[in-house]
Motif scaffolding. Structure first.
Motif, PDB file in Angstrom:
ATOM      1  N   LEU A 232      38.841  24.186  25.621  1.00 39.16           N
ATOM      2  CA  LEU A 232      39.383  23.592  26.936  1.00 39.16           C
ATOM      3  C   LEU A 232      40.568  24.109  26.847  1.00 39.16           C
ATOM      4  O   LEU A 232      41.235  24.743  27.459  1.00 39.16           O
ATOM      5  CB  LEU A 232      39.960  21.707  27.200  1.00 39.16           C
ATOM      6  N   ARG A 233      41.136  24.337  25.667  1.00 38.81           N
ATOM      7  CA  ARG A 233      42.730  25.135  25.360  1.00 38.81           C
ATOM      8  C   ARG A 233      42.743  26.555  25.683  1.00 38.81           C
ATOM      9  O   ARG A 233      42.717  26.991  27.130  1.00 38.81           O
ATOM     10  CB  ARG A 233      43.357  25.139  23.892  1.00 38.81           C
ATOM     11  N   ALA A 234      41.084  26.978  25.245  1.00 38.93           N
ATOM     12  CA  ALA A 234      41.318  28.143  25.392  1.00 38.93           C
ATOM     13  C   ALA A 234      41.485  28.953  27.049  1.00 38.93           C
ATOM     14  O   ALA A 234      41.694  29.717  27.630  1.00 38.93           O
ATOM     15  CB  ALA A 234      40.012  28.744  24.627  1.00 38.93           C
ATOM     16  N   ILE A 235      40.367  28.013  27.803  1.00 38.33           N
ATOM     17  CA  ILE A 235      40.102  28.418  28.902  1.00 38.33           C
ATOM     18  C   ILE A 235      41.065  28.202  29.661  1.00 38.33           C
ATOM     19  O   ILE A 235      41.842  29.200  30.610  1.00 38.33           O
ATOM     20  CB  ILE A 235      38.997  26.672  29.354  1.00 38.33           C
TER      21      ILE A 235
ATOM     22  N   LEU B 172      42.976  30.431  32.097  1.00 34.32           N
ATOM     23  CA  LEU B 172      43.237  30.696  33.454  1.00 34.32           C
ATOM     24  C   LEU B 172      45.134  30.424  34.147  1.00 34.32           C
ATOM     25  O   LEU B 172      45.190  29.868  34.913  1.00 34.32           O
ATOM     26  CB  LEU B 172      42.483  29.192  33.999  1.00 34.32           C
ATOM     27  N   ASP B 173      45.495  29.785  32.638  1.00 34.59           N
ATOM     28  CA  ASP B 173      47.186  29.591  32.763  1.00 34.59           C
ATOM     29  C   ASP B 173      47.624  28.787  33.405  1.00 34.59           C
ATOM     30  O   ASP B 173      48.705  28.502  34.469  1.00 34.59           O
ATOM     31  CB  ASP B 173      47.691  31.027  33.823  1.00 34.59           C
ATOM     32  N   VAL B 174      46.788  27.658  32.572  1.00 36.73           N
ATOM     33  CA  VAL B 174      47.439  25.747  33.529  1.00 36.73           C
ATOM     34  C   VAL B 174      47.393  25.558  31.389  1.00 36.73           C
ATOM     35  O   VAL B 174      46.844  25.848  30.504  1.00 36.73           O
ATOM     36  CB  VAL B 174      46.304  25.171  34.393  1.00 36.73           C
ATOM     37  N   LYS B 175      47.702  24.209  31.845  1.00 30.88           N
ATOM     38  CA  LYS B 175      48.040  23.270  30.887  1.00 30.88           C
ATOM     39  C   LYS B 175      46.419  22.541  30.762  1.00 30.88           C
ATOM     40  O   LYS B 175      45.720  22.821  31.558  1.00 30.88           O
ATOM     41  CB  LYS B 175      48.466  22.506  30.960  1.00 30.88           C
ATOM     42  N   ALA B 176      46.270  22.582  29.641  1.00 35.14           N
ATOM     43  CA  ALA B 176      44.956  22.152  29.216  1.00 35.14           C
ATOM     44  C   ALA B 176      44.630  20.733  29.707  1.00 35.14           C
ATOM     45  O   ALA B 176      43.834  20.461  30.290  1.00 35.14           O
ATOM     46  CB  ALA B 176      44.305  21.341  27.713  1.00 35.14           C
ATOM     47  N   PRO B 177      45.605  19.705  30.006  1.00 34.24           N
ATOM     48  CA  PRO B 177      44.841  18.428  30.419  1.00 34.24           C
ATOM     49  C   PRO B 177      44.752  18.849  31.908  1.00 34.24           C
ATOM     50  O   PRO B 177      44.425  17.324  32.477  1.00 34.24           O
ATOM     51  CB  PRO B 177      46.438  17.865  30.696  1.00 34.24           C
ATOM     52  N   ALA B 178      45.187  19.604  32.803  1.00 35.38           N
ATOM     53  CA  ALA B 178      44.500  20.409  34.410  1.00 35.38           C
ATOM     54  C   ALA B 178      43.205  19.742  34.643  1.00 35.38           C
ATOM     55  O   ALA B 178      42.639  19.717  34.731  1.00 35.38           O
ATOM     56  CB  ALA B 178      45.518  21.049  34.713  1.00 35.38           C
TER      57      ALA B 178
ATOM     58  N   PHE C 142      37.103  17.890  34.347  1.00 37.03           N
ATOM     59  CA  PHE C 142      35.763  17.724  33.164  1.00 37.03           C
ATOM     60  C   PHE C 142      35.955  16.245  32.023  1.00 37.03           C
ATOM     61  O   PHE C 142      37.411  16.735  31.269  1.00 37.03           O
ATOM     62  CB  PHE C 142      35.583  18.827  32.374  1.00 37.03           C
ATOM     63  N   LYS C 143      35.447  15.487  31.911  1.00 38.35           N
ATOM     64  CA  LYS C 143      36.707  14.320  31.152  1.00 38.35           C
ATOM     65  C   LYS C 143      35.580  14.923  30.075  1.00 38.35           C
ATOM     66  O   LYS C 143      36.819  14.342  28.862  1.00 38.35           O
ATOM     67  CB  LYS C 143      35.373  13.203  31.365  1.00 38.35           C
ATOM     68  N   ASP C 144      34.925  15.863  29.369  1.00 39.35           N
ATOM     69  CA  ASP C 144      35.356  16.360  28.030  1.00 39.35           C
ATOM     70  C   ASP C 144      34.159  17.832  27.968  1.00 39.35           C
ATOM     71  O   ASP C 144      33.872  18.345  29.072  1.00 39.35           O
ATOM     72  CB  ASP C 144      34.675  15.382  27.198  1.00 39.35           C
ATOM     73  N   LYS C 145      33.611  18.627  26.593  1.00 42.89           N
ATOM     74  CA  LYS C 145      33.408  19.715  26.916  1.00 42.89           C
ATOM     75  C   LYS C 145      31.677  19.252  27.322  1.00 42.89           C
ATOM     76  O   LYS C 145      31.551  20.510  28.090  1.00 42.89           O
ATOM     77  CB  LYS C 145      33.916  19.931  25.012  1.00 42.89           C
ATOM     78  N   GLN C 146      31.524  18.141  26.834  1.00 47.46           N
ATOM     79  CA  GLN C 146      29.674  17.975  27.337  1.00 47.46           C
ATOM     80  C   GLN C 146      30.168  18.788  28.628  1.00 47.46           C
ATOM     81  O   GLN C 146      28.820  19.614  29.505  1.00 47.46           O
ATOM     82  CB  GLN C 146      28.896  17.595  27.161  1.00 47.46           C
ATOM     83  N   ALA C 147      30.500  17.598  29.060  1.00 46.77           N
ATOM     84  CA  ALA C 147      30.634  17.720  31.022  1.00 46.77           C
ATOM     85  C   ALA C 147      30.691  19.450  31.399  1.00 46.77           C
ATOM     86  O   ALA C 147      30.078  20.064  32.702  1.00 46.77           O
ATOM     87  CB  ALA C 147      32.152  17.155  31.777  1.00 46.77           C
ATOM     88  N   LEU C 148      31.502  19.661  30.776  1.00 42.42           N
ATOM     89  CA  LEU C 148      32.152  21.550  31.325  1.00 42.42           C
ATOM     90  C   LEU C 148      30.524  22.055  30.919  1.00 42.42           C
ATOM     91  O   LEU C 148      29.930  23.129  32.033  1.00 42.42           O
ATOM     92  CB  LEU C 148      33.127  22.213  30.559  1.00 42.42           C
ATOM     93  N   LEU C 149      29.917  21.915  29.434  1.00 45.83           N
ATOM     94  CA  LEU C 149      28.464  22.083  28.968  1.00 45.83           C
ATOM     95  C   LEU C 149      28.003  22.494  30.646  1.00 45.83           C
ATOM     96  O   LEU C 149      27.081  23.384  30.734  1.00 45.83           O
ATOM     97  CB  LEU C 149      28.415  21.965  28.078  1.00 45.83           C
ATOM     98  N   ASP C 150      27.717  21.272  30.563  1.00 46.35           N
ATOM     99  CA  ASP C 150      26.956  20.976  32.324  1.00 46.35           C
ATOM    100  C   ASP C 150      26.665  21.732  33.840  1.00 46.35           C
ATOM    101  O   ASP C 150      26.011  21.910  34.000  1.00 46.35           O
ATOM    102  CB  ASP C 150      27.043  19.380  32.627  1.00 46.35           C
TER     103      ASP C 150
END
Length: 216
Positions: free
Chosen positions: A32-35, A39-45, A50-58
């Motif tokens: 999430l940090r690399a993404i 995107l030029d945003v802070k990771a918490p955004a 997405f609550k976690d990496k699996q949600a992003l993978l979905d």
């Protein structure tokens, strides 16, 4: 002061960026940090979406699916054998477009119901051919599992179609295994010619389904 406006940060934009990064860094390096940096945003955004990496993978798998079926029309005249073959050839081609594509797709839970149209149509082709619903589901799942497993192994050797991992030189392998002539000769079938090997395996799966369920 620049008047350029960036696209709003939403799930699709994050997933599209992640898919673009995937070919550079692979699944293990996709954080999430690399993404967020891309995107030029802070990771918490990103955690708003997405609550976690699996949600992003979905969501990434869902975007892969949408791209795969965009603009394609299902032929209602397909036999069930043709439909299974077309669907799995298309799936393999889509997965090969991404480094670790099969790993991202495997086990993902689609967001939304975009896939329901194709699933309904595929099950209809099978049940109209005489399969029970349970048999149709099993047939589709078996062909799908074959494709996911094949591409996972294929991408372990060739992460992308024009890239080959070190240690998979077929000639060097044959020399190391010279005392085992059948195993040595099998290298060309195991680690090369993936297109023809996939199609032959898929034909075996479809023939097995037909033999088991007697539909055709």
């Amino acid at each position: 002061m620049s008047t350029e406006r960036r696209a709003p940060l939403d799930r699709k934009r994050v997933a599209d960026t992640a898919l673009r990064l995937l070919n550079d860094v692979g699944l293990d390096g996709l954080t999430l940090r690399a993404i967020a940096k891309e995107l030029d945003v802070k990771a918490p955004a990103l955690y708003w979406h997405f609550k976690d990496k699996q949600a992003l993978l979905d969501e990434m798998a869902t975007q892969m699916y949408r791209r795969m079926v965009a603009g394609t029309a299902l032929d209602p005249a397909d036999t069930w054998q043709e439909r299974l073959r077309k669907a799995n050839l298309g799936l393999r081609a889509a997965l090969l477009g991404y480094r670790d594509g099969a790993k991202v797709y495997s086990g993902a839970r689609f967001t939304g119901t975009d896939h329901a149209r194709e699933l309904e149509a595929n099950l209809r082709v099978l049940t109209d051919a005489g399969f029970t619903l349970a048999q149709a589901v099993q047939a589709g799942r078996t062909a799908y599992a074959y494709t996911i497993g094949f591409v996972t192994e294929e991408q372990g050797v060739q992460p992308l179609p024009d890239e080959r991992r070190e240690g998979y030189d077929i000639g060097e392998r044959a020399r190391r295994m010279a005392g085992f002539p059948l195993a040595a000769a099998a290298g060309e079938l195991l680690f090369d010619g993936y297109d023809s090997q996939f199609e032959e395996g898929l034909a075996l799966v479809i023939a097995g389904i037909e033999a088991r369920y007697g539909a055709g």
